[in-house]
Design a protein around this motif. Structure first.
Motif, PDB file in Angstrom:
ATOM      1  N   TRP A   3       0.825  -1.202   0.000  1.00  0.00           N
ATOM      2  CA  TRP A   3       0.000   0.000   0.000  1.00  0.00           C
ATOM      3  C   TRP A   3       0.862   1.255   0.000  1.00  0.00           C
ATOM      4  N   THR A 144       3.878  -5.166  15.968  1.00  0.00           N
ATOM      5  CA  THR A 144       2.686  -4.800  15.203  1.00  0.00           C
ATOM      6  C   THR A 144       2.251  -3.373  15.510  1.00  0.00           C
ATOM      7  N   ALA A 148       1.935  -0.303  12.891  1.00  0.00           N
ATOM      8  CA  ALA A 148       0.675   0.422  12.756  1.00  0.00           C
ATOM      9  C   ALA A 148       0.865   1.912  13.015  1.00  0.00           C
ATOM     10  N   SER A 149       1.718   2.263  13.969  1.00  0.00           N
ATOM     11  CA  SER A 149       1.947   3.686  14.246  1.00  0.00           C
ATOM     12  C   SER A 149       2.687   4.358  13.098  1.00  0.00           C
ATOM     13  N   LEU A 151       2.421   3.481   9.905  1.00  0.00           N
ATOM     14  CA  LEU A 151       1.409   3.649   8.858  1.00  0.00           C
ATOM     15  C   LEU A 151       0.441   4.775   9.192  1.00  0.00           C
ATOM     16  N   THR A 152       0.013   4.849  10.435  1.00  0.00           N
ATOM     17  CA  THR A 152      -0.910   5.902  10.840  1.00  0.00           C
ATOM     18  C   THR A 152      -0.263   7.267  10.723  1.00  0.00           C
ATOM     19  N   HIS A 153       0.991   7.359  11.128  1.00  0.00           N
ATOM     20  CA  HIS A 153       1.701   8.638  11.049  1.00  0.00           C
ATOM     21  C   HIS A 153       1.843   9.091   9.603  1.00  0.00           C
ATOM     22  N   THR A 154       2.245   8.182   8.716  1.00  0.00           N
ATOM     23  CA  THR A 154       2.452   8.585   7.322  1.00  0.00           C
ATOM     24  C   THR A 154       1.144   8.935   6.650  1.00  0.00           C
ATOM     25  N   SER A 155       0.071   8.174   6.919  1.00  0.00           N
ATOM     26  CA  SER A 155      -1.194   8.485   6.263  1.00  0.00           C
ATOM     27  C   SER A 155      -1.806   9.756   6.837  1.00  0.00           C
ATOM     28  N   SER A 156      -1.723   9.964   8.156  1.00  0.00           N
ATOM     29  CA  SER A 156      -2.279  11.194   8.736  1.00  0.00           C
ATOM     30  C   SER A 156      -1.444  12.405   8.334  1.00  0.00           C
TER      31      SER A 156
END
Length: 181
Positions: A3, A144, A148-149, A151-156
């Motif tokens: 993704w 994990t 997840a953090s 991914l969340t940081h980059t998407s936010s």
């Protein structure tokens, strides 16, 4: 990882690097391909992951120049989470995590009205004895949560930067920029 790579592919295709020098292609992709061949020869999946990360970063460099490298560097570095940890580090980290999990379990059982005793990673109750095994230490959960953090940081961060770029500027900043010109 897929993704992260595919979400940045449209940005990479918008501004291609233009003419690609052969020597730069060799230095960008050669080590990754060499690592891939070596990983298959010695049957080492951890080296195969490193080769994939190198080829991904090299592909960004070849297709988009330094901008392409910056776009695909995060997905390439994200593959570090797929490399198995060395057994020595796992053993070093798991024992304290087992002890912490045992303490947390004893605390929860105490809230439930039981009087458990903790001896190392062994929990004794009046009826049964339990052991906190290595797979219940929480190491995979920590890995994990870190992934997840990220991914969340980059998407936010991407959402916030898009919102900020579309935000109307303050009128006084437009006045200052036009009055200097």
């Amino acid at each position: 990882m897929a993704w992260l790579s595919f979400s940045r592919l449209s940005q990479l295709c918008e501004n291609p690097a233009g003419r690609i020098p052969w020597l730069g292609t060799f230095f960008a992709l050669g080590p990754g391909i060499g690592l891939y061949l070596w990983a298959n020869y010695v049957s080492a999946p951890d080296i195969l992951i490193v080769s994939l990360a190198w080829v991904l970063a090299g592909t960004g460099l070849v297709l988009g120049g330094t901008r392409g490298l910056r776009l695909l560097l995060l997905p390439a570095c994200f593959l570090v989470f797929a490399i198995p940890l060395p057994v020595v580090l796992v053993n070093h980290w798991i024992w304290p995590m087992q002890l912490w999990t045992g303490k947390a379990a004893v605390w929860v059982l105490g809230l439930g009205g039981m009087n458990p005793l903790l001896h190392g990673d062994i929990i004794h109750t009046s009826e049964r004895t339990f052991q906190v095994i290595e797979t219940c230490s929480g190491l995979r959960t920590v890995e994990t949560l870190i992934m997840a953090s990220v991914l969340t940081h980059t998407s936010s961060f991407a959402v916030v930067s898009r919102l900020y770029s579309s935000w109307p500027q303050h009128p006084s900043s437009e006045f200052r920029s036009t009055s200097r010109g």
